[in-house]
Scaffold this motif. Structure first.
Motif, PDB file in Angstrom:
ATOM      1  N   LEU A 195       0.811  -1.221   0.000  1.00 40.23           N
ATOM      2  CA  LEU A 195       0.000   0.000   0.000  1.00 40.23           C
ATOM      3  C   LEU A 195       0.844   1.270   0.000  1.00 40.23           C
ATOM      4  CD1 LEU A 195      -2.738  -1.045   2.581  1.00 40.23           C
ATOM      5  CD2 LEU A 195      -2.864  -1.126   0.085  1.00 40.23           C
ATOM      6  N   GLY A 196       2.153   1.115   0.239  1.00 39.41           N
ATOM      7  CA  GLY A 196       3.034   2.285   0.247  1.00 39.41           C
ATOM      8  C   GLY A 196       2.837   3.169   1.464  1.00 39.41           C
ATOM      9  N   VAL A 197       2.614   2.551   2.628  1.00 41.57           N
ATOM     10  CA  VAL A 197       2.415   3.315   3.859  1.00 41.57           C
ATOM     11  C   VAL A 197       3.354   2.788   4.939  1.00 41.57           C
ATOM     12  CG1 VAL A 197       0.007   3.807   3.308  1.00 41.57           C
ATOM     13  CG2 VAL A 197       0.571   1.774   4.656  1.00 41.57           C
ATOM     14  N   GLU A 198       3.546   3.581   5.984  1.00 44.93           N
ATOM     15  CA  GLU A 198       4.417   3.180   7.083  1.00 44.93           C
ATOM     16  C   GLU A 198       3.729   2.152   7.970  1.00 44.93           C
ATOM     17  OE1 GLU A 198       5.858   6.453   9.323  1.00 44.93           O
ATOM     18  OE2 GLU A 198       6.807   7.443   7.610  1.00 44.93           O
ATOM     19  N   GLU A 199       4.526   1.288   8.573  1.00 44.57           N
ATOM     20  CA  GLU A 199       3.980   0.276   9.473  1.00 44.57           C
ATOM     21  C   GLU A 199       3.634   0.899  10.826  1.00 44.57           C
ATOM     22  OE1 GLU A 199       6.189  -3.343   9.927  1.00 44.57           O
ATOM     23  OE2 GLU A 199       7.044  -3.199   7.899  1.00 44.57           O
TER      24      GLU A 199
END
Length: 237
Positions: A195-199
């Motif tokens: 998704l191209g987001v931070e964990e």
């Protein structure tokens, strides 16, 4: 609102965990079977999709930007056609674990004893809402067990073939760059990268408490959204 995530995974493959994870990552609201049971008046949109391959998508998904589990997964290709920019997530798990999970929950859930059946009958006699919820449940069983599994779920070899063919079909039908084959046991990493987001710092919410099945149906029949601590809903007969 446009659907951004299409769940192609079968029920009992971590779909409720995925729903909660997506919402935690910023998706506004992700559709799941529980949404239909709380809003059974929307069943006609799904029946129309089943019968025609199309439906009033905007009315069905008003307020949602993702869909997972049943009733969306059987029509993931129709969803892809409607929402060509959406990403597809295929949730998977070990087949033996999946089969046992389905067998002990959605396949057998519902009133079993004479007393439980009498109580259910009473609810159906006096509650139009309860009758509508049961219509949704029966439709699920018709589509998933009678049609998709051809009434042969108890034939384990047939069920395994169905399982394998579904996974193969999704992999062959979805462009590789738009598909994530995802086991929720792998945690945030693969999902967030896709998704191209931070964990997030907190652990991924693994939600799979089978023992709550019987407690959920009365709440759903009253229109209460069940606390998100279960893998899927108690589809009864």
């Amino acid at each position: 609102m446009s659907i951004k995530i299409i769940g192609a995974g079968l029920p009992r493959t971590g779909t409720n965990t995925l729903k909660q994870s997506l919402e935690q990552l910023g998706h506004k609201h992700v559709y799941h079977m529980k949404e239909l049971l709380v809003n059974p008046e929307k069943l006609h949109y799904w029946k129309t999709l089943d019968e025609t391959g199309d439906t009033d998508w905007d009315s069905l998904y008003n307020g949602y930007d993702g869909t997972v589990d049943f009733p969306g997964y059987p029509w993931y290709k129709e969803h892809m056609k409607r929402y060509p920019d959406a990403k597809v997530i295929l949730t998977v798990r070990d087949f033996e674990d999946w089969y046992k999970s389905v067998d002990s929950t959605v396949f057998r859930a519902g009133p079993q004893t004479p007393i439980e059946k009498v109580k259910m009958l009473g609810k159906l006699l006096f509650s139009a809402r309860a009758r509508n919820v049961v219509k949704c449940i029966k439709w699920f069983k018709k589509v998933f067990f009678a049609e998709k599994l051809q009434g042969k779920f108890e034939d384990k070899e047939f069920a395994k073939k169905f399982w394998e063919e579904h996974i193969a079909d999704v992999k062959a039908s979805v462009p590789q760059e738009k598909l994530l084959v995802y086991d929720v046991r792998d945690g945030w990493g693969p999902l967030c990268k896709f998704l191209g987001v931070e964990e997030p710092k907190e652990p991924l919410p693994h939600l799979n408490k089978k023992e709550n099945f019987k407690k959920m149906l009365p709440k759903l029949m009253k229109g209460e959204m069940v606390c998100n601590n279960v893998e899927s809903m108690p589809y009864t007969s």
